[in-house]
Design a protein around this motif. Structure first.
Motif, mmCIF file in Angstrom:
data_model
loop_
_atom_site.group_PDB
_atom_site.id
_atom_site.type_symbol
_atom_site.label_atom_id
_atom_site.label_comp_id
_atom_site.label_asym_id
_atom_site.label_seq_id
_atom_site.Cartn_x
_atom_site.Cartn_y
_atom_site.Cartn_z
ATOM 1 N N MET A 1 18.301 42.966 49.014
ATOM 2 C CA MET A 1 18.125 44.414 48.173
ATOM 3 C C MET A 1 19.585 45.449 48.085
ATOM 4 N N ALA A 2 19.007 45.393 49.571
ATOM 5 C CA ALA A 2 20.410 46.674 49.929
ATOM 6 C C ALA A 2 21.438 46.446 50.108
ATOM 7 N N PHE A 3 22.327 45.206 50.011
ATOM 8 C CA PHE A 3 23.288 44.698 50.147
ATOM 9 C C PHE A 3 23.900 44.549 48.584
ATOM 10 N N LEU A 4 23.442 44.604 47.553
ATOM 11 C CA LEU A 4 23.156 44.766 46.308
ATOM 12 C C LEU A 4 23.685 46.345 46.092
ATOM 13 N N ALA A 5 22.642 46.653 46.873
ATOM 14 C CA ALA A 5 23.029 48.178 46.444
ATOM 15 C C ALA A 5 24.184 48.988 46.623
ATOM 16 N N LEU A 6 24.736 48.367 47.963
ATOM 17 C CA LEU A 6 26.491 48.687 48.775
ATOM 18 C C LEU A 6 26.675 48.206 47.988
ATOM 19 N N GLY A 7 27.096 46.889 47.341
ATOM 20 C CA GLY A 7 27.857 46.196 46.521
ATOM 21 C C GLY A 7 28.533 46.652 45.124
ATOM 22 N N VAL A 8 26.872 47.310 44.451
ATOM 23 C CA VAL A 8 27.333 47.509 43.085
ATOM 24 C C VAL A 8 27.996 48.988 43.420
ATOM 25 N N ALA A 9 27.648 49.457 44.445
ATOM 26 C CA ALA A 9 28.103 51.396 44.425
ATOM 27 C C ALA A 9 29.422 51.335 44.400
ATOM 28 N N MET A 10 29.609 50.390 45.313
ATOM 29 C CA MET A 10 31.177 50.118 45.925
ATOM 30 C C MET A 10 32.196 49.394 44.335
ATOM 31 N N ALA A 11 31.583 48.558 44.143
ATOM 32 C CA ALA A 11 32.218 48.422 43.068
ATOM 33 C C ALA A 11 32.036 48.991 41.841
ATOM 34 N N PHE A 12 31.184 49.826 41.719
ATOM 35 C CA PHE A 12 31.665 50.579 39.982
ATOM 36 C C PHE A 12 32.193 52.241 40.801
ATOM 37 N N THR A 13 32.548 52.317 42.446
ATOM 38 C CA THR A 13 33.625 53.360 42.806
ATOM 39 C C THR A 13 35.026 53.163 42.921
ATOM 40 N N GLY A 14 34.952 51.750 43.180
ATOM 41 C CA GLY A 14 36.089 51.698 43.576
ATOM 42 C C GLY A 14 36.815 50.758 43.288
ATOM 43 N N LEU A 15 36.479 50.011 42.258
ATOM 44 C CA LEU A 15 37.137 49.534 41.299
ATOM 45 C C LEU A 15 37.782 49.289 40.081
ATOM 46 N N LYS A 16 38.227 49.102 39.677
ATOM 47 C CA LYS A 16 39.130 49.802 38.105
ATOM 48 C C LYS A 16 38.517 48.638 36.887
ATOM 49 N N TYR A 17 38.376 46.970 37.045
ATOM 50 C CA TYR A 17 38.671 46.312 36.256
ATOM 51 C C TYR A 17 36.961 45.107 36.263
ATOM 52 N N ASN A 18 36.026 45.192 35.505
ATOM 53 C CA ASN A 18 35.120 44.943 35.125
ATOM 54 C C ASN A 18 34.946 43.443 35.707
ATOM 55 N N TRP A 19 35.872 42.059 35.769
ATOM 56 C CA TRP A 19 36.000 41.150 36.690
ATOM 57 C C TRP A 19 35.863 41.627 37.941
ATOM 58 N N GLN A 20 36.908 42.120 38.944
ATOM 59 C CA GLN A 20 36.369 43.009 40.125
ATOM 60 C C GLN A 20 34.934 42.933 40.688
ATOM 61 N N ARG A 21 34.767 43.869 39.124
ATOM 62 C CA ARG A 21 33.025 44.994 40.402
ATOM 63 C C ARG A 21 32.056 43.403 40.083
ATOM 64 N N LEU A 22 32.114 42.480 38.703
ATOM 65 C CA LEU A 22 30.890 41.568 38.831
ATOM 66 C C LEU A 22 31.428 40.276 40.018
ATOM 67 N N THR A 23 33.103 40.398 40.348
ATOM 68 C CA THR A 23 32.936 39.810 41.149
ATOM 69 C C THR A 23 32.919 39.980 42.930
ATOM 70 N N LEU A 24 32.471 40.936 42.980
ATOM 71 C CA LEU A 24 31.958 42.198 44.302
ATOM 72 C C LEU A 24 31.020 42.028 44.530
ATOM 73 N N VAL A 25 29.965 42.357 43.330
ATOM 74 C CA VAL A 25 28.545 42.182 43.046
ATOM 75 C C VAL A 25 28.274 40.682 43.899
ATOM 76 N N ILE A 26 28.393 39.651 43.018
ATOM 77 C CA ILE A 26 28.001 38.736 43.581
ATOM 78 C C ILE A 26 28.152 38.191 44.060
ATOM 79 N N LEU A 27 29.155 38.497 44.893
ATOM 80 C CA LEU A 27 29.911 37.658 46.629
ATOM 81 C C LEU A 27 29.005 38.454 47.503
ATOM 82 N N ALA A 28 27.963 39.535 46.488
ATOM 83 C CA ALA A 28 27.092 40.279 47.724
ATOM 84 C C ALA A 28 25.935 39.469 47.820
ATOM 85 N N LEU A 29 25.286 38.310 47.240
ATOM 86 C CA LEU A 29 24.424 37.333 46.943
ATOM 87 C C LEU A 29 24.280 36.679 48.563
ATOM 88 N N PRO A 30 24.991 35.741 48.565
ATOM 89 C CA PRO A 30 25.413 34.640 49.931
ATOM 90 C C PRO A 30 25.668 35.987 50.910
#
Length: 239
Positions: free
Chosen positions: A210-239
């Motif tokens: 939960m903590a890593f997802l919260a961090l990953g979502v925040a970074m994806a929303f503020t630091g990445l431009k494209y949706n596919w990049q954001r989705l990839t970063l959030v998915i990579l929080a799971l492993p």
């Protein structure tokens, strides 16, 4: 000012006024939902390793809103009366969970009432156009800003414990160790001695997830431009 077409109240506050109103409404919401918020803060303080991140989630959500303030204020707000319905629905549900049957007196059920109330209030004050920018900060606040009860956690963590034990079994085997597995318990045979290892509930990783997802979502929303990049970063929080 009235909009001639929709007959709805239209107004255009400044950034300072918006900040002041948000502060006053925040104080009012804390007073109304004091029981829920006090319990949430205690969870975060007493279980810092698990839920300490929930204390900073409101500030991150507020930062999201601040980042889009230019677009929010680009046009006058147009209130939506539908927000009153959502607001009353949330208040009613919260009251029911607070004083109703024991089965409803659940932290996350009360949190749903808080979420509906804040959403309805935002919709009533700022209208549908503003919700195009507010929906994500609000959703982020509601999903990551509250702890998940043990009853709900156990549904997921039991399966994650199995995954952790299976992964450990094969990982230790790849290292050349003689390992047997029985449920969530591993036994390592080394120098004719047996060493039992138990995969505890904490090893499921659910709370850290939960903590890593919260961090990953925040970074994806503020630091990445494209949706596919954001989705990839959030998915990579799971492993």
């Amino acid at each position: 000012m009235k909009n001639a077409q929709s007959n709805a109240t239209v107004y255009a506050p400044s950034s300072q006024q918006l900040l002041l109103w948000s502060g006053l409404l925040g104080v009012a919401l804390v007073w109304i939902f004091w029981d829920f918020m006090q319990r949430q803060v205690l969870f975060a303080i007493k279980q810092q390793a698990d839920w300490g991140h929930t204390l900073v989630i409101p500030f991150i959500a507020g930062y999201f809103v601040w980042n889009c303030r230019t677009r929010l204020l680009a046009k006058p707000f147009e209130r939506s009366s539908f927000g009153i319905f959502v607001l009353l629905l949330g208040l009613g549900w919260y009251i029911l969970c607070s004083v109703g049957p024991m089965v409803l007196q659940h932290h996350n059920l009360m949190g749903f009432g808080v979420a509906c109330t804040i959403t309805g209030l935002s919709l009533f004050l700022f209208g549908w156009r503003a919700m195009r920018y507010l929906w994500f900060p609000l959703l982020y606040l509601f999903v990551f800003g509250q702890s998940i009860s043990d009853r709900l956690m156990e549904i997921v963590t039991f399966r994650l414990q199995d995954i952790a034990s299976i992964g450990s079994y094969y990982g230790l085997g790849l290292l050349g160790l003689d390992v047997t597995r029985a449920g969530n318990t591993l036994e390592i045979l080394y120098n004719d001695n047996t060493y039992p290892l138990n995969i505890a509930e904490a090893c499921s990783g659910m709370r850290m997830l939960m903590a890593f997802l919260a961090l990953g979502v925040a970074m994806a929303f503020t630091g990445l431009k494209y949706n596919w990049q954001r989705l990839t970063l959030v998915i990579l929080a799971l492993p």
